[in-house]
Design an enzyme around this catalytic site. Sequence first.
Site, PDB file in Angstrom:
ATOM      1  N   LYS A  85       1.299  -1.634   0.460  1.00 22.65           N
ATOM      2  CA  LYS A  85      -0.301   0.272  -0.227  1.00 22.65           C
ATOM      3  C   LYS A  85       1.093   1.114   0.113  1.00 22.65           C
ATOM      4  O   LYS A  85       0.959   2.351  -0.464  1.00 22.65           O
ATOM      5  CB  LYS A  85      -0.776  -0.139   0.828  1.00 22.65           C
ATOM      6  CG  LYS A  85      -1.773   0.828   1.720  1.00 22.65           C
ATOM      7  CD  LYS A  85      -2.267   1.062   2.841  1.00 22.65           C
ATOM      8  CE  LYS A  85      -3.212   2.476   3.110  1.00 22.65           C
ATOM      9  NZ  LYS A  85      -4.187   2.461   2.481  1.00 22.65           N
ATOM     10  N   LYS A 145     -16.429  -7.765  -7.271  1.00 23.08           N
ATOM     11  CA  LYS A 145     -16.197  -8.809  -5.674  1.00 23.08           C
ATOM     12  C   LYS A 145     -15.917  -9.675  -6.132  1.00 23.08           C
ATOM     13  O   LYS A 145     -16.343 -10.194  -7.543  1.00 23.08           O
ATOM     14  CB  LYS A 145     -17.604  -8.300  -5.222  1.00 23.08           C
ATOM     15  CG  LYS A 145     -18.504  -9.253  -5.444  1.00 23.08           C
ATOM     16  CD  LYS A 145     -19.915  -8.651  -4.271  1.00 23.08           C
ATOM     17  CE  LYS A 145     -20.258  -9.924  -3.099  1.00 23.08           C
ATOM     18  NZ  LYS A 145     -18.806 -10.488  -2.299  1.00 23.08           N
ATOM     19  N   ILE A 204     -25.317   9.752   2.032  1.00 24.66           N
ATOM     20  CA  ILE A 204     -25.523   7.613   2.012  1.00 24.66           C
ATOM     21  C   ILE A 204     -24.618   8.125   3.773  1.00 24.66           C
ATOM     22  O   ILE A 204     -25.101   6.755   4.265  1.00 24.66           O
ATOM     23  CB  ILE A 204     -24.785   7.252   1.572  1.00 24.66           C
ATOM     24  CG1 ILE A 204     -24.945   7.935  -0.006  1.00 24.66           C
ATOM     25  CG2 ILE A 204     -25.007   5.826   1.397  1.00 24.66           C
ATOM     26  CD1 ILE A 204     -26.845   7.146   0.273  1.00 24.66           C
ATOM     27  N   TRP A 261     -19.014  -8.900   6.077  1.00 29.69           N
ATOM     28  CA  TRP A 261     -17.235  -8.147   6.240  1.00 29.69           C
ATOM     29  C   TRP A 261     -16.570  -8.362   7.583  1.00 29.69           C
ATOM     30  O   TRP A 261     -15.760  -7.724   8.182  1.00 29.69           O
ATOM     31  CB  TRP A 261     -17.365  -6.463   6.338  1.00 29.69           C
ATOM     32  CG  TRP A 261     -17.771  -6.506   4.692  1.00 29.69           C
ATOM     33  CD1 TRP A 261     -18.378  -7.457   3.900  1.00 29.69           C
ATOM     34  CD2 TRP A 261     -18.298  -5.247   3.939  1.00 29.69           C
ATOM     35  NE1 TRP A 261     -18.446  -6.612   2.449  1.00 29.69           N
ATOM     36  CE2 TRP A 261     -18.510  -5.136   2.530  1.00 29.69           C
ATOM     37  CE3 TRP A 261     -18.901  -3.994   4.612  1.00 29.69           C
ATOM     38  CZ2 TRP A 261     -19.122  -4.509   2.274  1.00 29.69           C
ATOM     39  CZ3 TRP A 261     -19.158  -2.749   3.899  1.00 29.69           C
ATOM     40  CH2 TRP A 261     -19.672  -3.098   2.514  1.00 29.69           C
ATOM     41  N   HIS A 271     -17.882   6.850  -6.755  1.00 31.97           N
ATOM     42  CA  HIS A 271     -16.128   6.060  -6.913  1.00 31.97           C
ATOM     43  C   HIS A 271     -15.669   7.108  -7.830  1.00 31.97           C
ATOM     44  O   HIS A 271     -14.217   6.840  -8.169  1.00 31.97           O
ATOM     45  CB  HIS A 271     -16.760   4.626  -6.859  1.00 31.97           C
ATOM     46  CG  HIS A 271     -17.345   3.906  -6.438  1.00 31.97           C
ATOM     47  ND1 HIS A 271     -19.063   3.829  -6.823  1.00 31.97           N
ATOM     48  CD2 HIS A 271     -17.621   3.425  -5.233  1.00 31.97           C
ATOM     49  CE1 HIS A 271     -19.250   2.627  -5.782  1.00 31.97           C
ATOM     50  NE2 HIS A 271     -18.387   2.987  -4.528  1.00 31.97           N
TER      51      HIS A 271
HETATM   52  C1  LIG Z   1     -17.642  -0.205   0.936  1.00 30.45           C
HETATM   53  N1  LIG Z   1     -16.311  -0.956   1.432  1.00 30.45           N
HETATM   54  C2  LIG Z   1     -15.619  -1.996   2.323  1.00 30.45           C
HETATM   55  C3  LIG Z   1     -15.937  -2.685   2.496  1.00 30.45           C
HETATM   56  N2  LIG Z   1     -15.387  -3.701   3.938  1.00 30.45           N
HETATM   57  C4  LIG Z   1     -15.814  -3.114   4.498  1.00 30.45           C
HETATM   58  N3  LIG Z   1     -15.391  -3.955   6.221  1.00 30.45           N
HETATM   59  N4  LIG Z   1     -15.248  -1.912   4.893  1.00 30.45           N
HETATM   60  C5  LIG Z   1     -15.556  -1.117   3.684  1.00 30.45           C
HETATM   61  O1  LIG Z   1     -15.762   0.369   3.852  1.00 30.45           O
HETATM   62  N5  LIG Z   1     -15.798  -3.772   1.293  1.00 30.45           N
HETATM   63  C6  LIG Z   1     -16.533  -3.730   0.425  1.00 30.45           C
HETATM   64  C7  LIG Z   1     -16.230  -1.973  -0.140  1.00 30.45           C
HETATM   65  C8  LIG Z   1     -14.682  -2.310   0.385  1.00 30.45           C
HETATM   66  N6  LIG Z   1     -14.264  -0.321   0.221  1.00 30.45           N
HETATM   67  C9  LIG Z   1     -13.130   0.257   0.772  1.00 30.45           C
HETATM   68  C10 LIG Z   1     -12.723   1.505   0.859  1.00 30.45           C
HETATM   69  C11 LIG Z   1     -11.783   2.111   0.954  1.00 30.45           C
HETATM   70  C12 LIG Z   1     -11.283   1.460   2.360  1.00 30.45           C
HETATM   71  C13 LIG Z   1     -10.293   1.537   3.379  1.00 30.45           C
HETATM   72  O2  LIG Z   1      -9.785   3.457   2.949  1.00 30.45           O
HETATM   73  N7  LIG Z   1      -9.325   1.167   3.508  1.00 30.45           N
HETATM   74  C14 LIG Z   1      -8.428   2.782   4.669  1.00 30.45           C
HETATM   75  C15 LIG Z   1      -8.243   1.708   5.945  1.00 30.45           C
HETATM   76  C16 LIG Z   1      -9.570   1.916   6.867  1.00 30.45           C
HETATM   77  C17 LIG Z   1      -9.336   2.294   8.264  1.00 30.45           C
HETATM   78  O3  LIG Z   1      -9.797   1.294   8.802  1.00 30.45           O
HETATM   79  N8  LIG Z   1      -8.555   3.140   8.881  1.00 30.45           N
HETATM   80  C18 LIG Z   1      -8.350   3.168   9.554  1.00 30.45           C
HETATM   81  C19 LIG Z   1      -7.090   3.142  10.265  1.00 30.45           C
HETATM   82  C20 LIG Z   1      -6.537   3.729   9.026  1.00 30.45           C
HETATM   83  C21 LIG Z   1      -5.005   3.490   9.446  1.00 30.45           C
HETATM   84  O4  LIG Z   1      -3.927   3.440   8.448  1.00 30.45           O
HETATM   85  N9  LIG Z   1      -4.114   4.826  10.047  1.00 30.45           N
HETATM   86  C22 LIG Z   1      -2.304   5.616  10.216  1.00 30.45           C
HETATM   87  C23 LIG Z   1      -2.115   5.874  10.154  1.00 30.45           C
HETATM   88  C24 LIG Z   1      -2.831   7.136   9.219  1.00 30.45           C
HETATM   89  C25 LIG Z   1      -2.640   8.239   9.968  1.00 30.45           C
HETATM   90  O5  LIG Z   1      -2.021   8.834  10.383  1.00 30.45           O
HETATM   91  O6  LIG Z   1      -3.536   9.514   9.124  1.00 30.45           O
HETATM   92  C26 LIG Z   1      -2.067   3.703  10.611  1.00 30.45           C
HETATM   93  O7  LIG Z   1      -2.543   3.442  11.816  1.00 30.45           O
HETATM   94  O8  LIG Z   1      -0.618   3.153  10.212  1.00 30.45           O
HETATM   95  C27 LIG Z   1      -9.010   4.350  10.820  1.00 30.45           C
HETATM   96  O9  LIG Z   1      -8.396   5.780   9.638  1.00 30.45           O
HETATM   97  O10 LIG Z   1      -8.255   5.075  11.748  1.00 30.45           O
HETATM   98  C28 LIG Z   1      -6.590   2.430   4.065  1.00 30.45           C
HETATM   99  O11 LIG Z   1      -5.966   3.146   3.907  1.00 30.45           O
HETATM  100  O12 LIG Z   1      -6.634   0.940   2.972  1.00 30.45           O
HETATM  101  C29 LIG Z   1     -11.554  -0.373   2.358  1.00 30.45           C
HETATM  102  C30 LIG Z   1     -12.494  -0.971   1.723  1.00 30.45           C
HETATM  103  N1  LIG Z   2     -23.032   4.959   5.565  1.00 30.87           N
HETATM  104  C1  LIG Z   2     -22.155   3.856   4.597  1.00 30.87           C
HETATM  105  C2  LIG Z   2     -22.365   3.512   3.847  1.00 30.87           C
HETATM  106  C3  LIG Z   2     -21.498   3.304   3.096  1.00 30.87           C
HETATM  107  S1  LIG Z   2     -21.894   1.941   1.878  1.00 30.87           S
HETATM  108  C4  LIG Z   2     -21.292   5.285   4.248  1.00 30.87           C
HETATM  109  O1  LIG Z   2     -21.466   6.842   4.082  1.00 30.87           O
HETATM  110  O2  LIG Z   2     -20.423   5.211   4.092  1.00 30.87           O
HETATM  111 ZN   LIG Z   3     -22.475   1.914   0.133  1.00 33.13          ZN
END
Ligand SMILES: CN1c2c(nc(N)[nH]c2=O)NC[C@@H]1CNc1ccc(C(=O)N[C@@H](CCC(=O)N[C@@H](CCC(=O)N[C@@H](CCC(=O)O)C(=O)O)C(=O)O)C(=O)O)cc1
Ligand SMILES: N[C@@H](CCS)C(=O)O
Ligand SMILES: [Zn+2]
Length: 763
Positions: free
Chosen positions: A18, A118, A437, A567, A700
């Site tokens: 990532k 998916k 949403i 999930w 998106h």
């Molecule tokens: C809607 N979708 C989701 C799915 N599944 C889920 N469990 N949740 C979903 O929303 N499946 C279908 C889709 C898939 N889509 C997505 C869309 C976006 C992401 C995503 O953005 N993932 C983030 C991580 C999100 C998270 O957990 N954030 C935490 C931790 C963040 C982090 O890494 N922090 C850093 C420090 C950051 C800083 O200092 O700014 C760290 O800890 O090192 C949070 O926000 O607290 C991603 O980055 O990949 C996933 C699925």
């Molecule tokens: N309430 C959620 C739904 C995503 S599917 C959002 O707005 O992110």
């Molecule tokens: Zn949605």
Amino acid sequence: MTTTVLGYPRIGSDRELKRACESYWKGDIPAAELDSVTSWLRRTTWQTLREAGIDAIPSNTFSNYDHVLDTAVLFDLVPARFATIGAAADTDDREAELRRYFAMARGADAAPPLEMTKWFDTNYHYLVPELTPHTRPRLAGRKPLSEYVQAKGLGIETRPVLVGPLTLLMLAKPGAEAPEGWQPLELLDDLVACYGELLDQLAAAGVSWVQFDEPILVTDAGQAALQELERAYSRLGGATQRPSIAVMTYFGTVGAQALDIFKQMPIEGVGLDFTTPETRSDLVRVSGLGGKTLFAGVVDGRNVWRADIPATLATLSSLLGLAGEVVVSTSCSLLHVPIDLARETELDPVLRERLAFARQKLDEVGLLGRAMAGDATAENELERARARAAQPTPKSFIDSRVRARLESLGGKDARPDYAQRSKEEIAKLPLLPTTTIGSFPQTSKVRSARAAHRAGRIDDQEYERRMRAEIDRVIALQEDIGLDVLVHGEPERNDMVQYFAERLDGYATTKHGWVQSYGSRYVRPPILYGDVSRPSPITVGWSTYAQSRTDKPVKGMLTGPVTMLAWSFVRDDQPLGDTARQVALALRDEVTDLERAGIRHIQVDEAALRELLPLREKEHSDYLEWAVGSFRIATSGVADSTVIHSHMCYSEFGRIVSAIDSLDADVTSVEAARSHMELVDDLAAAGYRRGIGPGVYDIHSPRVPSVAEIETSLRAALNGVEAARLWVNPDCGLKTRSYADIEPALRNMVEATRRVRAELGAR
Ligand SMILES: CN1c2c(nc(N)[nH]c2=O)NC[C@@H]1CNc1ccc(C(=O)N[C@@H](CCC(=O)N[C@@H](CCC(=O)N[C@@H](CCC(=O)O)C(=O)O)C(=O)O)C(=O)O)cc1
Ligand SMILES: N[C@@H](CCS)C(=O)O
Ligand SMILES: [Zn+2]
């Protein structure tokens, strides 16, 4: 007995992939640096597998973004809009190649990306190849070969893994220029010729086995294409100088007919998923696979529970004699599970003892292999495994109050009939009410506040102050834009599932258990291990705070039971429906508390309702019954004037429109911007008579939709639904976007609504 796995996570234990990709996209590192990180990731994976004693190690399971995209690029299945991307004279070949590859994944200038959807019923998303009768497949890349050569250079012999031709074509879609009725499968013979060329190349490099992944065979569509399967592999297997071919299937059973065909085909190995009980009986019915090697997928590749070693050994023993060699394997790639349990030092030891992540699954595969080979080194571990398997469910996982409450719920999952419900809250809103949403952009300020809170650098009070400041800003912005039903913006949520799981009993969450969802976006699926309940209110404080900042209604925002399960990693000791109903009860408490606190609109998101639909039609009705039932348990405890909203996304809804109606929500918002409002017609045809908010633009994409475009969408919707039932909203949450994108888009949405209202003679 020898051992293998079908694939391994590729993101790195510290999310190195990532970080490297995102730095490359920002222009912070050159292609060479990205390549050196990915080369290290591959090396580390192969070495891990070797050190764990896995005999047959897969390669080409790595991907910079997605393995389906890799396969499309390998065979030059590249839509014309990407053809010239990266071709500028000042870019070297590798930069050019990566620029085009990532443009297909993420879009570039005027070229929208490939659609993403998916991967079967998992939470991994792949890019959908677009094909037309003019697509000319050709072997255009060397990735499988280069990875094989890289591993060989480290002294590691590997088995290149390819998405098989049937699965690739059946997951592809006809491009916009394809004539009506044309199907990608028509390219099968041309494509198989290219796979044949690749096999020649791999054979010349010394490859002895190649793995073709054909999970499509476990679906109804795959079952209908068994002739094509036979044609493709008869041709590939017919070559004289080629590696041995193993066709792997997973995510379910393929059925006796496919097994019969496998038995006849000129291939050397077949991979079957033995985590579903039907597979073995199908295999017995066709009396085995003749002399072919059976890759027995006995260790579940997509869940995190330790294997029941004694039971698995019994399964393996029962397979002896049904095939030539039997190889112990995982049911699918380990891509779907977190990498290493060893890092989860804060998990309850009672739970931890019962878990296996990817690294631990290697040990399970290894132990099974040694045990089946009668290796004396396995004895002590086997003894421990037997003792573990005999242990009862820990008391701490059971909550008899939850079970009793569910039993006593009886018929309390019904609200008064929709037609009879008071519509007083809706009557307070203008015609075509506008809303969103739920989530607003998760800015780096919000994320770093959360990171600081997690690390103890700021205390609870300071964290709450910052989140409230964000809510203030989101409410003020929505008022300024002129939206009608507001949201608090979900700034306090790391993820719409994990956030709730962290606050429910019966659920555990991980610190490092990242799993790739798509590209560089990962999730940490929580682990639902026991009876679920809600110790205290979760969202009430945030929602009531937001409501206190505005006179407009603020929607409460919860994640529904099906999505909470879809999930998460879910206990497998009781039917999913029972677990869903427990989650629903916990949400029911939250819904009633929100209502009691004065929240008049409550949305329960079921983003994954369509996603969890079983791959086989015969299982649909059971699933839909518990899915709908659990939503109703969650939402039926409210007064009839409270407006229940639901939201669904990422889906083709055709097959579940009547289930959407049965949810009994007052208003449903759905993704529709990309399907041109077809959904409205489908819903109307299915007799849906409730409020509907077909997403009027696609969140998106960073593209800002114009007022005129949104007006067109609204008019299209009004052809299928009367104005009194139409809501106006984007098609999903805004958390992955920036304010620069969403603010003008929402202003245009409100303006378009005003214009259409004026046409309808309303305010
Ligand atoms: C809607 N979708 C989701 C799915 N599944 C889920 N469990 N949740 C979903 O929303 N499946 C279908 C889709 C898939 N889509 C997505 C869309 C976006 C992401 C995503 O953005 N993932 C983030 C991580 C999100 C998270 O957990 N954030 C935490 C931790 C963040 C982090 O890494 N922090 C850093 C420090 C950051 C800083 O200092 O700014 C760290 O800890 O090192 C949070 O926000 O607290 C991603 O980055 O990949 C996933 C699925
Ligand atoms: N309430 C959620 C739904 C995503 S599917 C959002 O707005 O992110
Ligand atoms: Zn949605």
